[in-house]
Scaffold this motif. Sequence first.
Motif, short mmCIF file in Angstrom:
data_model
loop_
_atom_site.label_atom_id
_atom_site.label_comp_id
_atom_site.label_asym_id
_atom_site.label_seq_id
_atom_site.Cartn_x
_atom_site.Cartn_y
_atom_site.Cartn_z
N TRP A 25 0.83 -1.21 0.00
CA TRP A 25 0.00 0.00 0.00
C TRP A 25 0.86 1.25 0.00
N SER A 26 1.95 1.20 0.74
CA SER A 26 2.86 2.34 0.77
C SER A 26 3.44 2.60 -0.62
N GLY A 27 3.77 1.54 -1.34
CA GLY A 27 4.29 1.69 -2.71
C GLY A 27 3.27 2.33 -3.63
N ILE A 28 2.02 1.91 -3.52
CA ILE A 28 0.96 2.52 -4.33
C ILE A 28 0.81 3.99 -3.96
N ASP A 29 0.80 4.26 -2.67
CA ASP A 29 0.62 5.62 -2.19
C ASP A 29 1.71 6.55 -2.73
N VAL A 30 2.94 6.09 -2.72
CA VAL A 30 4.07 6.90 -3.22
C VAL A 30 3.89 7.21 -4.71
N GLN A 31 3.52 6.20 -5.49
CA GLN A 31 3.38 6.41 -6.93
C GLN A 31 2.18 7.31 -7.25
N LEU A 32 1.08 7.13 -6.51
CA LEU A 32 -0.07 8.00 -6.74
C LEU A 32 0.25 9.44 -6.36
N LYS A 33 1.02 9.63 -5.33
CA LYS A 33 1.45 10.98 -4.93
C LYS A 33 2.32 11.59 -6.03
N ARG A 34 3.22 10.80 -6.59
CA ARG A 34 4.07 11.30 -7.69
C ARG A 34 3.20 11.76 -8.85
N ARG A 35 2.19 10.96 -9.19
CA ARG A 35 1.31 11.33 -10.30
C ARG A 35 0.55 12.60 -9.96
N THR A 36 0.02 12.68 -8.76
CA THR A 36 -0.73 13.86 -8.34
C THR A 36 0.16 15.10 -8.37
N ALA A 89 -10.78 15.99 -10.52
CA ALA A 89 -10.41 14.60 -10.26
C ALA A 89 -9.16 14.53 -9.40
N ARG A 90 -8.22 15.44 -9.62
CA ARG A 90 -7.01 15.48 -8.79
C ARG A 90 -7.37 15.82 -7.36
N ALA A 91 -8.27 16.78 -7.17
CA ALA A 91 -8.70 17.15 -5.82
C ALA A 91 -9.39 15.98 -5.12
N ALA A 92 -10.22 15.24 -5.85
CA ALA A 92 -10.90 14.08 -5.27
C ALA A 92 -9.89 12.99 -4.91
N ALA A 93 -8.89 12.78 -5.77
CA ALA A 93 -7.87 11.78 -5.48
C ALA A 93 -7.03 12.18 -4.27
N THR A 94 -6.74 13.45 -4.16
CA THR A 94 -5.96 13.94 -3.03
C THR A 94 -6.74 13.75 -1.72
N SER A 95 -8.03 14.06 -1.74
CA SER A 95 -8.82 13.89 -0.52
C SER A 95 -9.02 12.41 -0.19
N ALA A 96 -9.12 11.55 -1.19
CA ALA A 96 -9.25 10.11 -0.96
C ALA A 96 -7.96 9.54 -0.38
N ALA A 97 -6.84 10.19 -0.68
CA ALA A 97 -5.55 9.73 -0.17
C ALA A 97 -5.45 9.93 1.34
N ALA A 98 -6.22 10.84 1.86
CA ALA A 98 -6.17 11.12 3.30
C ALA A 98 -7.03 10.13 4.06
N ASP A 124 3.13 3.32 -15.23
CA ASP A 124 3.72 1.99 -15.21
C ASP A 124 4.11 1.58 -13.79
N GLU A 125 4.66 2.52 -13.03
CA GLU A 125 5.04 2.24 -11.64
C GLU A 125 3.80 1.97 -10.78
N ILE A 126 2.72 2.69 -11.02
CA ILE A 126 1.48 2.45 -10.29
C ILE A 126 0.98 1.03 -10.58
N GLN A 127 1.04 0.64 -11.84
CA GLN A 127 0.60 -0.70 -12.22
C GLN A 127 1.42 -1.77 -11.51
N MET A 128 2.73 -1.59 -11.45
CA MET A 128 3.59 -2.58 -10.76
C MET A 128 3.29 -2.60 -9.26
N ALA A 129 3.14 -1.41 -8.67
CA ALA A 129 2.85 -1.34 -7.23
C ALA A 129 1.49 -1.97 -6.93
#
Length: 187
Positions: free
Chosen positions: A35-46, A73-82, A131-136
Amino acid sequence: MFGWIILGLIIVAAVYAIAIYNGLVKNRQMVAEGWSGIDVQLKRRTDLIPNLMETVKGYMGHERETLEAVTNARAAATSAAAGGSPEARAKAEGQLSAALGRLIATAEAYPDLKANTTFLEFQSALQTVEDEIQMARRYYNGATRNLNVMVESFPSNLFANAFGFQKAEYFELENEADRAVPTVKFN
């Protein structure tokens, strides 16, 4: 003699119980790591999106609807990250992926934008992050599968229930259209 056999069985049972417990702990930690790996990659994309948006705004000023969709959509993703669950996060990130896909598709209509080196660099960075998100996501879902199997399988489920281990949620996108990675084309 009979006492030694009983003692041996107790020791074997204790070692087996410790192995099961340690397996549950290991799998729970792998899920957290995934989950931490996914979180890092999603943050990079955001974090890439505002710079990409600034580059695109100058060329696509009248495509306000597309730009606003990405921003929202970015704002929604950022709030979902919290603190959101994997399911809520996947939904928000799927909407962001779809909005980014529409943005990239719309950019194809602007030859000057497609030739802009900054835009091309952001497209390349975005593709790398996707690609990194997909791997994570694959790693996380594999770790989730392993934990869930132990939590549900006998006899490890007895230990899982006794020590409060719970199944983890998979990180899946709801819509098939959301599963598609935004297409990045270099011309």
